[in-house]
Design an enzyme around this catalytic site. Structure first.
Site, mmCIF file in Angstrom:
data_model
loop_
_atom_site.group_PDB
_atom_site.id
_atom_site.type_symbol
_atom_site.label_atom_id
_atom_site.label_comp_id
_atom_site.label_asym_id
_atom_site.label_seq_id
_atom_site.Cartn_x
_atom_site.Cartn_y
_atom_site.Cartn_z
ATOM 1 N N VAL A 50 0.962 -1.241 0.053
ATOM 2 C CA VAL A 50 -0.024 -0.068 0.114
ATOM 3 C C VAL A 50 0.960 1.246 -0.098
ATOM 4 O O VAL A 50 1.402 1.423 0.994
ATOM 5 C CB VAL A 50 -0.978 0.042 1.187
ATOM 6 C CG1 VAL A 50 -1.885 1.421 1.224
ATOM 7 C CG2 VAL A 50 -1.831 -1.161 1.233
ATOM 8 N N ALA A 54 3.160 10.345 0.230
ATOM 9 C CA ALA A 54 4.114 10.639 1.146
ATOM 10 C C ALA A 54 5.209 9.297 1.078
ATOM 11 O O ALA A 54 4.525 8.314 1.876
ATOM 12 C CB ALA A 54 3.779 10.943 2.609
ATOM 13 N N TYR A 55 6.007 9.189 0.220
ATOM 14 C CA TYR A 55 6.560 7.820 0.070
ATOM 15 C C TYR A 55 7.200 6.970 1.317
ATOM 16 O O TYR A 55 6.809 5.628 1.244
ATOM 17 C CB TYR A 55 8.120 8.232 -0.497
ATOM 18 C CG TYR A 55 7.669 8.396 -2.024
ATOM 19 C CD1 TYR A 55 6.516 8.694 -2.793
ATOM 20 C CD2 TYR A 55 8.848 8.596 -3.200
ATOM 21 C CE1 TYR A 55 6.255 8.992 -3.966
ATOM 22 C CE2 TYR A 55 8.495 8.752 -4.381
ATOM 23 C CZ TYR A 55 7.340 8.992 -4.856
ATOM 24 O OH TYR A 55 7.157 9.342 -6.440
ATOM 25 N N GLU A 62 4.054 -8.019 2.986
ATOM 26 C CA GLU A 62 4.246 -8.801 4.402
ATOM 27 C C GLU A 62 3.890 -8.182 5.404
ATOM 28 O O GLU A 62 3.219 -8.711 6.326
ATOM 29 C CB GLU A 62 5.780 -9.088 4.152
ATOM 30 C CG GLU A 62 6.443 -9.761 3.219
ATOM 31 C CD GLU A 62 6.890 -8.891 2.000
ATOM 32 O OE1 GLU A 62 6.240 -7.886 1.722
ATOM 33 O OE2 GLU A 62 8.111 -9.495 1.371
ATOM 34 N N CYS A 98 10.630 -6.216 6.663
ATOM 35 C CA CYS A 98 9.693 -7.043 6.923
ATOM 36 C C CYS A 98 10.350 -8.429 7.340
ATOM 37 O O CYS A 98 9.625 -9.122 8.116
ATOM 38 C CB CYS A 98 9.254 -7.477 5.534
ATOM 39 S SG CYS A 98 7.913 -6.090 4.848
HETATM 40 N N1 THU Z 1 7.766 -4.090 -1.275
HETATM 41 C C1 THU Z 1 6.739 -5.080 -0.784
HETATM 42 O O1 THU Z 1 5.511 -4.870 -0.699
HETATM 43 N N2 THU Z 1 7.466 -6.216 -0.252
HETATM 44 C C2 THU Z 1 8.698 -6.531 -0.425
HETATM 45 O O2 THU Z 1 9.320 -7.349 0.312
HETATM 46 C C3 THU Z 1 9.697 -5.591 -1.056
HETATM 47 C C4 THU Z 1 8.975 -4.231 -1.635
HETATM 48 C C5 THU Z 1 6.955 -3.158 -1.990
HETATM 49 C C6 THU Z 1 7.114 -2.020 -1.197
HETATM 50 C C7 THU Z 1 6.931 -0.895 -2.431
HETATM 51 O O3 THU Z 1 5.453 -0.581 -2.445
HETATM 52 C C8 THU Z 1 7.220 -1.643 -3.595
HETATM 53 O O4 THU Z 1 7.549 -2.700 -3.376
HETATM 54 C C9 THU Z 1 8.622 -1.196 -4.169
HETATM 55 O O5 THU Z 1 9.559 -0.924 -3.398
#
Ligand code: THU
Length: 138
Positions: A50, A54-55, A62, A98
């Protein structure tokens, strides 16, 4: 069972992860991620990333799945297996944050990475060796 990446036991987790990924809110990275967690009680929780304008507010798939599991009663020690799915050639491992979040609930956890055609099985204790846990201060 969860030591074999081809085991049918992964199917409910993979289905939940792909289904959650369909709902990913990722308009900035355009990188949709799905995750699923299986609890010792046999319940599967899905999650998706999600993102936010706002980065730093972005949430990984996860931790979304973990939050759903905790809200339903998951306690430390109660995780049995995890799956992360993406639609890119190189399989996506959980990010460091995560990994740390998952260690709180399962020190040893089979983590299956998958895309549409490949699977790779890891264990959380190898993805995050020498992890910091509650035992380090209490
Ligand atoms: N992202 C995940 O949801 N899980 C991960 O283990 C790696 C990264 C997402 C975060 C962000 O929304 C996008 O991937 C790019 O980094």
């Amino acid at each position: 069972m969860f030591d074999d990446p081809q085991s049918p036991a992964w199917e409910p987790l993979l289905a939940a992860a792909w289904a959650a990924r369909d709902h990913a809110h990722a308009p900035y990275s355009m990188f949709q991620v799905g995750a699923a967690l299986l609890t010792s009680e046999g319940v599967v929780f899905g999650g998706c990333n999600v993102e936010n304008a706002a980065y730093p507010v972005c949430l990984c798939a996860e931790r979304g799945a973990l939050s759903a599991a905790v809200a339903a009663g998951l306690k430390p020690g109660g995780l049995r297996a995890a799956v992360v799915v993406t639609d890119v050639a190189e399989l996506t491992p959980p990010c460091g944050a995560c990994r740390q979040a998952l260690v709180e609930f399962a020190g040893k956890l089979p983590v299956l990475l998958a895309n549409r055609s490949a699977r790779q099985l890891h264990r959380l204790e190898n993805l995050l060796p020498h992890s910091f846990t509650v035992g380090h201060f209490r």
